[in-house]
Write a protein that holds these residues in place. Structure first.
Motif, PDB file in Angstrom:
ATOM      1  N   ILE A  18       6.678  18.474   4.689  1.00 20.75           N
ATOM      2  CA  ILE A  18       7.414  17.809   5.708  1.00 20.75           C
ATOM      3  C   ILE A  18       8.313  18.384   6.547  1.00 20.75           C
ATOM      4  N   THR A  19       9.381  19.012   5.751  1.00 23.37           N
ATOM      5  CA  THR A  19      10.411  19.807   6.541  1.00 23.37           C
ATOM      6  C   THR A  19       9.955  21.035   7.231  1.00 23.37           C
ATOM      7  N   ARG A  20       8.752  21.562   6.652  1.00 22.60           N
ATOM      8  CA  ARG A  20       8.170  22.880   7.557  1.00 22.60           C
ATOM      9  C   ARG A  20       7.536  22.099   8.507  1.00 22.60           C
ATOM     10  N   GLY A  21       7.126  21.046   8.520  1.00 22.16           N
ATOM     11  CA  GLY A  21       6.068  20.744   9.815  1.00 22.16           C
ATOM     12  C   GLY A  21       4.694  20.759   9.259  1.00 22.16           C
ATOM     13  N   ALA A  49       2.776  18.930   7.389  1.00 19.72           N
ATOM     14  CA  ALA A  49       2.083  17.648   6.693  1.00 19.72           C
ATOM     15  C   ALA A  49       2.477  16.343   7.744  1.00 19.72           C
ATOM     16  N   LEU A  50       3.248  16.775   8.973  1.00 20.04           N
ATOM     17  CA  LEU A  50       3.713  15.670   9.799  1.00 20.04           C
ATOM     18  C   LEU A  50       2.465  14.669   9.942  1.00 20.04           C
ATOM     19  N   HIS A  51       1.400  15.151  10.343  1.00 16.96           N
ATOM     20  CA  HIS A  51       0.143  14.711  10.853  1.00 16.96           C
ATOM     21  C   HIS A  51      -0.238  13.376   9.712  1.00 16.96           C
ATOM     22  N   LEU A  52       0.341  13.838   8.311  1.00 14.54           N
ATOM     23  CA  LEU A  52      -0.027  12.779   7.420  1.00 14.54           C
ATOM     24  C   LEU A  52       0.764  11.608   7.344  1.00 14.54           C
ATOM     25  N   LEU A  53       1.838  11.620   8.174  1.00 12.57           N
ATOM     26  CA  LEU A  53       3.005  10.662   8.159  1.00 12.57           C
ATOM     27  C   LEU A  53       2.559   9.515   9.352  1.00 12.57           C
ATOM     28  N   THR A  54       1.487   9.719  10.262  1.00 16.23           N
ATOM     29  CA  THR A  54       1.112   8.650  10.946  1.00 16.23           C
ATOM     30  C   THR A  54       0.409   7.546  10.481  1.00 16.23           C
ATOM     31  N   PHE A  55       0.591   6.431  10.827  1.00  8.38           N
ATOM     32  CA  PHE A  55      -0.217   5.178  10.335  1.00  8.38           C
ATOM     33  C   PHE A  55      -0.632   4.174  11.299  1.00  8.38           C
ATOM     34  N   LEU A 110      14.645  16.773  -0.080  1.00  7.91           N
ATOM     35  CA  LEU A 110      14.344  15.344  -0.016  1.00  7.91           C
ATOM     36  C   LEU A 110      15.102  14.541   0.905  1.00  7.91           C
ATOM     37  N   ALA A 111      16.267  14.714   1.209  1.00  6.63           N
ATOM     38  CA  ALA A 111      17.065  13.967   2.087  1.00  6.63           C
ATOM     39  C   ALA A 111      16.560  14.447   3.485  1.00  6.63           C
ATOM     40  N   GLU A 112      16.211  15.519   3.894  1.00  2.00           N
ATOM     41  CA  GLU A 112      15.661  15.849   5.167  1.00  2.00           C
ATOM     42  C   GLU A 112      14.263  15.352   5.392  1.00  2.00           C
ATOM     43  N   ALA A 113      13.462  15.597   4.240  1.00  2.00           N
ATOM     44  CA  ALA A 113      12.146  14.810   4.613  1.00  2.00           C
ATOM     45  C   ALA A 113      12.237  13.223   4.919  1.00  2.00           C
ATOM     46  N   LEU A 136       0.875  -1.213   0.056  1.00  2.00           N
ATOM     47  CA  LEU A 136      -0.032  -0.008  -0.039  1.00  2.00           C
ATOM     48  C   LEU A 136       0.817   1.306   0.211  1.00  2.00           C
ATOM     49  N   TYR A 137       0.361   2.101  -0.767  1.00  2.00           N
ATOM     50  CA  TYR A 137       1.234   3.534  -0.630  1.00  2.00           C
ATOM     51  C   TYR A 137       0.423   4.545  -0.184  1.00  2.00           C
ATOM     52  N   THR A 138       1.068   5.557   0.232  1.00  2.00           N
ATOM     53  CA  THR A 138       0.332   6.792   0.809  1.00  2.00           C
ATOM     54  C   THR A 138      -0.085   7.885  -0.282  1.00  2.00           C
ATOM     55  N   GLU A 139      -0.817   8.774  -0.083  1.00  2.00           N
ATOM     56  CA  GLU A 139      -0.731   9.982  -1.068  1.00  2.00           C
ATOM     57  C   GLU A 139       0.619  10.315  -1.064  1.00  2.00           C
ATOM     58  N   MET A 140       0.633  11.324  -2.266  1.00  2.00           N
ATOM     59  CA  MET A 140       2.024  11.949  -2.252  1.00  2.00           C
ATOM     60  C   MET A 140       2.014  13.137  -1.176  1.00  2.00           C
ATOM     61  N   VAL A 141       3.311  12.959  -0.458  1.00  2.00           N
ATOM     62  CA  VAL A 141       3.649  14.294   0.551  1.00  2.00           C
ATOM     63  C   VAL A 141       4.655  14.788  -0.090  1.00  2.00           C
ATOM     64  N   THR A 142       4.372  16.100  -0.198  1.00  2.00           N
ATOM     65  CA  THR A 142       5.592  16.976  -0.671  1.00  2.00           C
ATOM     66  C   THR A 142       6.748  17.314   0.485  1.00  2.00           C
ATOM     67  N   ALA A 143       7.930  17.235  -0.146  1.00  2.00           N
ATOM     68  CA  ALA A 143       9.145  17.153   0.861  1.00  2.00           C
ATOM     69  C   ALA A 143       9.026  18.469   1.847  1.00  2.00           C
TER      70      ALA A 143
END
Length: 332
Positions: free
Chosen positions: A48-51, A53-59, A78-81, A38-45
């Motif tokens: 994530i780095t700005r914080g 979309a962090l809520h989208l990372l939980t599963f 992308l490396a930081e994300a 299974l794949y997540t929706e695309m989340v932009t780097a």
């Protein structure tokens, strides 16, 4: 999860789909199939780095094997994300090189990156340095004026040199000028034979094919042509029982996760109750379940009941059971 187990799961995967494959959708799909990737929706780097979309990372742990798809074109970002996302326990990190949306183009990532394979190579190498799981890519066969016969092998060669071992190819060109994102899912013709030739040309790459696959029988045809895996998008979402309920048995030779679509609906009730107990709303989950009984007697009543009632304040599992009655009455 072991890398080889994730690779095995990639024999059948559900595509990342914006606004659709969120954590509730993935949990529902996992109820139907233990084995599919299974794949997540695309989340932009940047998100994530700005914080943002962090809520989208939980599963939920039950979603494994599950892959995170990132969007971006800056190797450092992308490396930081990837570093941040690695702490969440995903089984794979995937880079989007296929999305044709205007929003993606304006950020210089997605399908437009097919024109810059060297930049993509830099991106995936930076991601690999920060990831303890496999980094993969999902791409198109080309964009706009590109000749896919030249662009796709050039892209895959760059990916292989960058250390990529697994990739998914959407067998359509993306037209960034003149077609909407929706049209890009249907209008450009599919070129499955080109993707088959890529598997022959890059035998060491694990290649999955994506685009226009609407049944497990069609998926098997691609596997019979030598593909390592098949990714299914809209069919898995709109007719989940047709694709995922039978996937474990037919694609993996395993015992089905549940016996029936009715059992899947009931199996979702504890998850629904847990979501409601922390302030969630029923329709956040049931909007992904509307197609569970597609094509079956009572499907219209199931869908209508959920559509009309699940958004109401206080709606709970009883709405799902009431919707299910429309199906079970016909089956009796």
């Amino acid at each position: 999860m072991r890398a080889d187990a994730v690779t095995e799961a990639a024999k059948l995967s559900v595509a990342p789909m914006m606004d659709w494959t969120d954590r509730h959708c993935r949990f529902f799909h996992r109820v139907l199939s233990r084995r599919a990737l299974l794949y997540t929706e695309m989340v932009t780097a940047p998100a994530i780095t700005r914080g943002d979309a962090l809520h989208l990372l939980t599963f939920d742990a039950a979603e494994h094997p599950v892959a995170l798809q990132l969007g971006g074109s800056d190797p450092a970002e992308l490396a930081e994300a990837t570093r941040i996302a690695s702490g969440y326990g995903y089984d794979e990190i995937n880079l989007n090189v296929g999305c044709p949306s205007d929003r993606v183009q304006s950020g210089c990532f997605g399908a437009v990156l097919m024109r810059q394979p060297d930049l993509v190579a830099d991106c995936v190498k930076a991601m690999q340095d920060q990831s303890d799981v496999e980094v993969t890519v999902k791409c198109r066969i080309g964009v706009d004026e590109q000749d896919p016969e030249e662009a796709l092998p050039r892209f895959l060669e760059a990916m292989e040199k960058a250390g990529i071992k697994r990739a998914t190819i959407h067998a359509r060109k993306a037209w960034l000028e003149g077609l909407s994102p929706k049209q890009n899912r249907d209008v450009p013709p599919l070129d499955y034979p080109l993707v088959y030739r890529m598997k022959a040309a890059f035998p060491d790459l694990h290649l999955s094919i994506n685009g226009g696959v609407t049944s497990l029988d069609a998926a098997q045809v691609h596997l019979d042509h030598g593909m390592d895996g098949v990714m299914i998008g809209r069919a898995a979402y709109h007719t989940p029982a047709d694709i995922l309920l039978n996937a474990d048995a037919l694609m993996f030779g395993d015992v089905p996760a549940v016996r029936s679509a009715e059992d899947a609906a009931v199996a979702m009730l504890p998850y629904i109750e847990a979501h409601l107990s922390v302030g969630g709303r029923l329709n956040q989950i049931t909007r992904h379940m509307l197609g569970l009984f597609a094509g079956r007697p009572g499907a219209r009543g199931w869908k209508r009941t959920l559509s009309e009632e699940a958004h109401r304040d206080g709606a709970g599992p009883e709405v799902v059971l009431r919707a299910l009655d429309h199906v079970t009455q016909h089956a009796a």
